[in-house]
Design an enzyme around this catalytic site. Sequence first.
Site, PDB file in Angstrom:
ATOM      1  N   GLY B  89      85.117  -6.959  74.324  1.00  0.00           N
ATOM      2  CA  GLY B  89      84.403  -8.074  74.917  1.00  0.00           C
ATOM      3  C   GLY B  89      83.012  -8.211  74.303  1.00  0.00           C
ATOM      4  O   GLY B  89      82.816  -7.897  73.137  1.00  0.00           O
ATOM      5  N   LEU B  90      82.070  -8.654  75.103  1.00  0.00           N
ATOM      6  CA  LEU B  90      80.707  -8.856  74.654  1.00  0.00           C
ATOM      7  C   LEU B  90      80.630  -9.748  73.432  1.00  0.00           C
ATOM      8  O   LEU B  90      79.924  -9.468  72.476  1.00  0.00           O
ATOM      9  CB  LEU B  90      80.027  -7.516  74.338  1.00  0.00           C
ATOM     10  N   CYS B  91      81.442 -10.800  73.435  1.00  0.00           N
ATOM     11  CA  CYS B  91      81.337 -11.726  72.311  1.00  0.00           C
ATOM     12  C   CYS B  91      81.365 -13.152  72.848  1.00  0.00           C
ATOM     13  O   CYS B  91      82.085 -14.006  72.355  1.00  0.00           O
ATOM     14  CB  CYS B  91      82.429 -11.491  71.285  1.00  0.00           C
ATOM     15  N   GLY B  92      80.557 -13.392  73.862  1.00  0.00           N
ATOM     16  CA  GLY B  92      80.419 -14.736  74.385  1.00  0.00           C
ATOM     17  C   GLY B  92      81.732 -15.272  74.934  1.00  0.00           C
ATOM     18  O   GLY B  92      82.505 -14.541  75.541  1.00  0.00           O
ATOM     19  N   PHE B  94      84.343 -16.139  73.368  1.00  0.00           N
ATOM     20  CA  PHE B  94      85.402 -16.070  72.359  1.00  0.00           C
ATOM     21  C   PHE B  94      86.788 -15.855  72.959  1.00  0.00           C
ATOM     22  O   PHE B  94      87.693 -16.670  72.781  1.00  0.00           O
ATOM     23  CB  PHE B  94      85.062 -14.972  71.350  1.00  0.00           C
TER      24      PHE B  94
END
Lengths: 133, 294
Positions: B89-92, B94
């Site tokens: 995760g931690l990709c907006g 996406f």
Amino acid sequence: MDSFPFELVSPEKLLISEEVQHVVVPGVEGEFGVLAHHAPFMSVLKPGVVKVYKTEGGEPQKLFVRGGFADVNPKGLTILADDAIPLEQLDVSHIDDLIKDAQEDVAEATSDEAALKAQLRLSHLLQVKAVEG
Amino acid sequence: MASLKDLRNRIASVKATQKITKAMQMVAAAKLRRAQSAAEAARPYAERMERVLANLGESLKNSPEAPLLLSGTGSDKRHLFVVATAERGLCGGFNGSIVRLARLKAEKLLAEGKEVQFLTIGKKGAELLRRNYGGLIRERIEFPANKAPSFASADEIAKKVLELYQAGEFDVATLFYSQFRSVISQIPTAQQIVPAEIPASDEAVAVAGGAIYEYEPSEEEILEELLPKNVAIQIFKGLLENAASEQGARMSAMDSATRNAGEMIKKLTLNYNRTRQAQITKELIEIISGAEAL
């Protein structure tokens, strides 16, 4: 002698793109040589060695391909290789692995057709090993 | 009002977070470059493949001998959604945007009384889809998170898809992935991979120059080899685009996180200074009034 554009591409990258004089391609129904002005032709490749002659009579550049397609059209020759490795970097163990895979395929084939295909592949690979190994 | 010590602790913790997001942004930027060049390197093969397919497909499209992968099963009742997302995760937005697109299409098809199954690539997609369609997920494929997608892995996925197709488990397969436009723009895309869509062949005809091709072995046999490979190539292309998109999305998400943290630190520092000043003033007043009382 005329030269023609030749491209060798694998799924991961473009390996060769240059003008060459002569290329020998391992087609499933026999090796064939491609010179400039070859008639439009398309063939499936067997596991084998592609030989690229950049100059007439010079030493060829040899690459092992696991299979793929060759497309000859008026714009030149394009080989779509499954996997192309320069022969000098090729490990015998790599071919051995492929041979083992092919043997398993032969053993596991469910239909006659698949068995025949796998058997053919195996024999091609053994041939490569015998010649180059 | 928070005590000075509390404020100091909060500032320190936000600063630590900012350091992490900053580092993640820089790592994503480096990975993005690599993912982009991998995607570019794979382009020639896909292009040549399309040209060859266009050449062949045109002449065989309507022939009764056309392979199943080209002609389809003649029905579009049962769908397989191959949803490719990231492992992390931690990709907006996406992962969310890919899954949202898949969910939207799935709902539409289900409302029409059709069947939908999922094959997920990547952990995040499976997690998000499990909530609504837990029972419909046929298979989950996961990769080690730090590896760039290789053709071998794409080939394996293609084999699974083709096996299901051969077994008659579905009629149409659609691949969901995110197309990489730029760092700030990734477009979730749905692409049909089975039966194969033959690209328009204007260019192909021009290349052949109207000359007649010779085939070895026959056209049908070549096509039979080519089509499964094409599925693998399309999946590979999707995975590469996805890898670039993921890093791009992470980069911009981490960039804004870093900026937010900076703003927060500014506000907290201001608050901290004010509180400190208030305390000093208070102490001064106490001393002065104490002296006056004497």
